[in-house]
Design an enzyme around this catalytic site. Structure first.
Site, PDB file in Angstrom:
ATOM      1  N   LYS A  54      -6.872  -3.878   1.656  1.00 31.64           N
ATOM      2  CA  LYS A  54      -7.447  -4.930   2.498  1.00 31.64           C
ATOM      3  C   LYS A  54      -8.933  -4.672   2.735  1.00 31.64           C
ATOM      4  O   LYS A  54      -9.751  -5.590   2.613  1.00 31.64           O
ATOM      5  CB  LYS A  54      -6.679  -5.019   3.830  1.00 31.64           C
ATOM      6  CG  LYS A  54      -5.276  -5.610   3.636  1.00 31.64           C
ATOM      7  CD  LYS A  54      -4.359  -5.478   4.851  1.00 31.64           C
ATOM      8  CE  LYS A  54      -2.945  -5.927   4.468  1.00 31.64           C
ATOM      9  NZ  LYS A  54      -2.003  -5.888   5.591  1.00 31.64           N
ATOM     10  N   GLN A  98      -1.609  -3.455  11.511  1.00 32.02           N
ATOM     11  CA  GLN A  98      -0.699  -3.166  10.400  1.00 32.02           C
ATOM     12  C   GLN A  98       0.691  -2.801  10.922  1.00 32.02           C
ATOM     13  O   GLN A  98       0.833  -1.993  11.842  1.00 32.02           O
ATOM     14  CB  GLN A  98      -1.279  -2.018   9.546  1.00 32.02           C
ATOM     15  CG  GLN A  98      -0.498  -1.709   8.286  1.00 32.02           C
ATOM     16  CD  GLN A  98      -0.571  -2.795   7.227  1.00 32.02           C
ATOM     17  OE1 GLN A  98      -1.486  -3.625   7.232  1.00 32.02           O
ATOM     18  NE2 GLN A  98       0.388  -2.821   6.328  1.00 32.02           N
ATOM     19  N   ASP A 121      -2.993 -12.707  10.395  1.00 33.18           N
ATOM     20  CA  ASP A 121      -1.677 -12.479   9.767  1.00 33.18           C
ATOM     21  C   ASP A 121      -0.773 -13.709   9.919  1.00 33.18           C
ATOM     22  O   ASP A 121       0.222 -13.830   9.209  1.00 33.18           O
ATOM     23  CB  ASP A 121      -0.970 -11.292  10.451  1.00 33.18           C
ATOM     24  CG  ASP A 121      -1.146  -9.981   9.719  1.00 33.18           C
ATOM     25  OD1 ASP A 121      -1.222  -9.997   8.476  1.00 33.18           O
ATOM     26  OD2 ASP A 121      -1.189  -8.934  10.403  1.00 33.18           O
TER      27      ASP A 121
HETATM   28  N1  LIG Z   1       0.236  -6.742   9.891  1.00 34.91           N
HETATM   29  C1  LIG Z   1       0.686  -6.663   8.643  1.00 34.91           C
HETATM   30  N2  LIG Z   1       0.279  -7.572   7.737  1.00 34.91           N
HETATM   31  C2  LIG Z   1       0.729  -7.517   6.443  1.00 34.91           C
HETATM   32  O1  LIG Z   1       0.355  -8.373   5.608  1.00 34.91           O
HETATM   33  C3  LIG Z   1       1.630  -6.468   6.076  1.00 34.91           C
HETATM   34  C4  LIG Z   1       2.023  -5.560   7.050  1.00 34.91           C
HETATM   35  N3  LIG Z   1       1.543  -5.666   8.321  1.00 34.91           N
HETATM   36  N4  LIG Z   1       2.879  -4.554   6.740  1.00 34.91           N
HETATM   37  C5  LIG Z   1       3.382  -4.362   5.399  1.00 34.91           C
HETATM   38  C6  LIG Z   1       3.358  -5.611   4.551  1.00 34.91           C
HETATM   39  C7  LIG Z   1       3.276  -5.325   3.064  1.00 34.91           C
HETATM   40  N5  LIG Z   1       1.994  -5.842   2.646  1.00 34.91           N
HETATM   41  C8  LIG Z   1       1.427  -5.656   1.388  1.00 34.91           C
HETATM   42  C9  LIG Z   1       0.068  -5.741   1.182  1.00 34.91           C
HETATM   43  C10 LIG Z   1      -0.501  -5.459  -0.051  1.00 34.91           C
HETATM   44  C11 LIG Z   1       0.285  -5.117  -1.108  1.00 34.91           C
HETATM   45  C12 LIG Z   1      -0.363  -4.791  -2.416  1.00 34.91           C
HETATM   46  O2  LIG Z   1      -1.571  -4.676  -2.499  1.00 34.91           O
HETATM   47  N6  LIG Z   1       0.411  -4.589  -3.485  1.00 34.91           N
HETATM   48  C13 LIG Z   1      -0.105  -4.233  -4.789  1.00 34.91           C
HETATM   49  C14 LIG Z   1      -0.094  -2.741  -5.060  1.00 34.91           C
HETATM   50  C15 LIG Z   1       0.726  -1.930  -4.103  1.00 34.91           C
HETATM   51  C16 LIG Z   1       0.728  -0.409  -4.383  1.00 34.91           C
HETATM   52  O3  LIG Z   1       0.039   0.059  -5.307  1.00 34.91           O
HETATM   53  O4  LIG Z   1       1.463   0.296  -3.648  1.00 34.91           O
HETATM   54  C17 LIG Z   1       0.717  -4.937  -5.852  1.00 34.91           C
HETATM   55  O5  LIG Z   1       1.809  -5.425  -5.537  1.00 34.91           O
HETATM   56  O6  LIG Z   1       0.264  -5.010  -6.982  1.00 34.91           O
HETATM   57  C18 LIG Z   1       1.647  -5.048  -0.932  1.00 34.91           C
HETATM   58  C19 LIG Z   1       2.213  -5.330   0.299  1.00 34.91           C
HETATM   59  C20 LIG Z   1       1.363  -6.379   3.701  1.00 34.91           C
HETATM   60  N7  LIG Z   1       2.090  -6.320   4.785  1.00 34.91           N
END
Ligand SMILES: Nc1nc(=O)c2c([nH]1)NC[C@@H]1CN(c3ccc(C(=O)N[C@@H](CCC(=O)O)C(=O)O)cc3)C=[N+]21
Ligand SMILES: NC(=O)C1=CN([C@@H]2O[C@H](COP(=O)(O)OP(=O)(O)OC[C@H]3O[C@@H](n4cnc5c(N)ncnc54)[C@H](OP(=O)(O)O)[C@@H]3O)[C@@H](O)[C@H]2O)C=CC1
Ligand SMILES: [Mg+2]
Length: 284
Positions: A54, A98, A121
């Site tokens: 992020k 988060q 969010d």
């Molecule tokens: N307040 C809050 N807002 C959220 O938006 C929130 C949260 N809490 N808690 C957890 C979940 C999960 N989430 C992700 C964000 C980025 C990837 C992401 O960047 N994924 C990449 C790589 C992931 C890696 O390399 O581990 C991909 O899918 O290609 C995944 C999942 C946001 N969340």
């Protein structure tokens, strides 16, 4: 013919470049750059990866990120005080706390305390309510990101049968509301759903957010369906995988998202859109 890939890498970068252009125009007009406060409590490794992504994409979008990294033993009272301070701070447009939070902190209470106008969010009951009533303001990032992916297929969703597998507050429920807003016919499945395979077999659009690797079987997918995999599961070998059997589903689907490189990247890109939108609304 195997499915076409809905490439989150490419599409998320398109979105971030669009936001970048909007931010540059706003700054050229004499306004400060949009600012996002990113609050991380504790040191959960997955959370650190997501928060890192992020912050990096904020830099690419021209958005100022303001990190608040707090120790795992932060009290609920201290977190409440921080959120109140960020709510009152005119230099902050978006607040992201988060999840998950440590067990001694009531996450619902914290989410409800965030100013809905800074709730990038889209988790606040006010913003979920707006979405439910067909007057969305700040929309939850993951479901909104999925809608952006669905738009890229060029397929009209009106009257399509959509099945959402999973009914959580941050994925399944708001996803169902988004699909309903797009005038699909929506079925929401969860752990008490009977005969899930039959539900999925009927679907023109499948969105899976369950948290179980390879839970949705490829043979359930109707020929020509769109398959969106929200799941992020880390296997014992260290690799990430989704909630859908990717290879087998690709044999039936017309379009499918990979994991990694799919919805996760869209979540982060959509956070940039929401932060820009919040900044414009707060300071037109
Ligand atoms: N307040 C809050 N807002 C959220 O938006 C929130 C949260 N809490 N808690 C957890 C979940 C999960 N989430 C992700 C964000 C980025 C990837 C992401 O960047 N994924 C990449 C790589 C992931 C890696 O390399 O581990 C991909 O899918 O290609 C995944 C999942 C946001 N969340
Ligand atoms: N790509 C991204 O940006 C994001 C990815 N994720 C990922 O999405 C997945 C889901 O996350 P989240 O929604 O937070 O998870 P939750 O654990 O909060 O919710 C899981 C949902 O799946 C349902 N479920 C569990 N087991 C079954 C089953 N056997 N059959 C049918 N439904 C079942 C649950 O049902 P019930 O309601 O009955 O308990 C619940 O509704 C995870 O892999 C997570 O990492 C999450 C957020 C963002
Ligand atoms: Mg808690």
């Amino acid at each position: 013919m195997p499915a076409q890939i809905l490439d989150g890498k490419v599409i998320s970068q398109e979105i971030i470049q669009q936001v970048r252009a909007q931010v540059d125009a706003r700054v050229a007009g004499g306004k400060r750059a949009p600012a996002l406060a990113v609050v991380l409590v504790g040191s959960d490794p997955a959370s650190q990866v997501y928060v890192g992504n992020k912050k990096r994409q904020c830099a690419n979008a021209g958005i100022t990120s303001i990190a608040h990294d707090l120790p795992a033993d932060t009290t609920e009272a201290d977190l409440i005080a921080l959120v109140q301070q960020l709510n009152a701070d005119d230099a902050v447009d978006g607040i992201l706390v988060q999840l998950p939070l440590p067990g001694h902190i009531n996450a619902e209470k914290i989410i409800e305390l965030i100013d809905p106008n800074k709730d990038v969010d889209g988790f606040h009951p006010y913003n979920i309510g707006r979405l439910a009533l067909k007057m969305p303001l700040l929309r939850p990032c993951t479901p909104r990101g999925v809608m952006t992916l669905l738009e890229k297929t060029g397929i009209d969703l009106v009257g399509k049968d959509a099945v959402v597998v999973g009914a959580s507050n941050i994925v399944g429920r708001p996803q169902a509301l988004e699909l309903l807003l797009a005038r699909a016919t929506v079925t929401v499945c969860h752990s008490k759903t009977r005969d899930l395979a039959e539900k999925v077999r009927n679907a023109d659009v499948v969105v899976a957010g369950v948290g179980i690797p390879n839970f949705v079987k490829g043979e359930w997918i109707k020929p020509g369906a769109i398959v969106i995999d929200v799941g992020i599961n880390r296997l014992d070998n260290g690799k990430l995988c989704g909630d859908v059997e990717f290879e087998a589903a690709s044999q039936n689907a017309a379009w499918i998202t990979p994991v990694p490189g799919g919805v996760g990247l869209m979540t982060v890109a959509t956070l940039m859109q929401n932060t820009f939108d919040a900044a414009v609304k707060l300071n037109p």
